[in-house]
Enzyme design. Sequence first.
Site, PDB file in Angstrom:
ATOM      1  CB  SER A   1      -8.384   0.698   5.729  1.00 39.14           C
ATOM      2  OG  SER A   1      -9.152   1.868   5.624  1.00 39.14           O
TER       3      SER A   1
ATOM      4  CE  LYS B   1      -3.906   2.029   2.591  1.00 41.60           C
ATOM      5  NZ  LYS B   1      -4.794   1.861   3.770  1.00 41.60           N
TER       6      LYS B   1
ATOM      7  CB  SER C   1      -8.254   3.615   2.846  1.00 43.59           C
ATOM      8  OG  SER C   1      -7.377   3.043   3.810  1.00 43.59           O
TER       9      SER C   1
HETATM   10  N1  GLN Z   1     -13.141   3.885   6.413  1.00 43.61           N
HETATM   11  C1  GLN Z   1     -12.536   4.356   7.633  1.00 43.61           C
HETATM   12  C2  GLN Z   1     -12.211   5.811   7.529  1.00 43.61           C
HETATM   13  O1  GLN Z   1     -12.545   6.384   6.543  1.00 43.61           O
HETATM   14  C3  GLN Z   1     -11.329   3.553   7.953  1.00 43.61           C
HETATM   15  C4  GLN Z   1     -10.110   4.002   7.265  1.00 43.61           C
HETATM   16  C5  GLN Z   1      -8.907   3.174   7.575  1.00 43.61           C
HETATM   17  O2  GLN Z   1      -9.000   2.148   8.235  1.00 43.61           O
HETATM   18  N2  GLN Z   1      -7.770   3.682   7.168  1.00 43.61           N
HETATM   19  O3  GLN Z   1     -11.631   6.387   8.388  1.00 43.61           O
END
Ligand code: GLN
Length: 486
Positions: free
Chosen positions: A178, A79, A154
């Site tokens: 995420s 990532k 994400s």
């Molecule tokens: N979807 C969650 C957010 O927008 C989690 C994001 C993540 O785990 N980086 O914060």
Amino acid sequence: MSFSYTNAVDLAAGIAAGDFSAREVATSFLDRIAETDDQLNAFLAVDVSGALATADAIDAARARGEALGPLAGVPVAVKDVLTTKGLPTTCGSKMLEGWIPAYDATVTANLRNAGAVIIGKTNMDEFAMGSSTENSAFGPTRNPWDAGRIPGGSSGGSAVAVAARQAPLSIGTDTGGSIRQPAAMTGVVGVKPTYGGVSRYGLVALASSLDQAGPFATTVADAAMLHAVMAGHDPRDSTSIDAPVPPVVQAAANPDVKGMRIGVVKQLTGEGFQREVREHFQESLDALADAGAEIVEVSCPHFEYALAAYYLILPSEASSNLAKFDAMRYGLRVGDDGDRSVEQVMALTREAGFGPEVKRRIMLGTYALSSGYYDAYYGQAQKVRTLIANDFAAAFSQADVLATPTAPTTAFPLGEKVDDPLSMYLQDIATIPANLAGIPGMSVPVGLDDQGLPIGLQFMAPAMADDRLYVAGGALEAAIGWEARP
Ligand code: GLN
């Protein structure tokens, strides 16, 4: 392919045995990326020359009879939020476009030391804020099961890289879901390790008290192999736990749930979850019971406040962490024409460099931390965090692992939730509690909905009992035998 690829464990064994070369393997995955990524957009950078050079070095080491690392010659996609020396790291943001880190994250270094071939950097929501990968400044990633749909986020690029067989393994990060949510959306295994189990050194911080890097893989045993390589104590991360890595590989190799108590979290099974998600969840529990597990119900009454607490804690930490992107130190600089003050250049750069979701959270966080409001917002949210940790402690006195659906729905169409942040945030209703409490979680694919889209089931375990996830996950995988591919 000149070798038949089924999973990463067999791939590593085949390379070690000389059944095929690391170069053949790297070439075949690079070809697959070249064929598919115009459509999927899972990668922000593909390191063709670096991957081939590493593969050749592995083949040469093998020819000399040297001992090989556990991931020798196995391609891994990373990532784009983890630093990679000499390879661009953008965090999905214009703010860091063109930045080439001078150092490796500890996770990256651990991969290299294990002989992994870093094949490229994957697409993501900007600074890991989002659940669909649509917040990337470089265009969304598409779901290989249906290119009109999101892959989750994400870490959408990393999930898709594995689901679409562009890489046998990949790394994501999980602050509120995420890794687990995109794993569920794309039909792969994804694990958020115990907070402190994997070093955060070189992980560009979103919310430092919640962030953890973890593996994506096709199988539970593959995830364990990568988890064991990533994890371990690191003196360069002050929150790193100084204890042995939980025995995840051994757990995945012997996934026996006989007598294991699996707690179903009452608050996370209701009507808010799509019908097929609930049906497959129930069928999975039945399969685990048939395999000898004892299914019990547990109650976590404070989970209803988890999302609200998260959306105070996360923006507070993010607004502070993102203050360093000031146009002076890294990446983008806008309006520096000699006539403007430093403050004006910073403001113009942050205006141009950050997307709308990042700006929304910087404003929320700055407000929540402002004097006079700090106790009412951030302070209260920290108290909720303690209540959630207490709920988990009570639940783990009745159960060895907990189970919930990973996400309330399957993959939704691109664009459906971009103008509705709250419904986007609700994607993480079942995953956020584990981040708030620092405990590990895993999403395992369990089936498809009526439209042919993947569904995931989440297991959670007490801190540093990550191995229990691999027992439960491995047993479920064996019991339902789900191996569908897009
Ligand atoms: N979807 C969650 C957010 O927008 C989690 C994001 C993540 O785990 N980086 O914060």
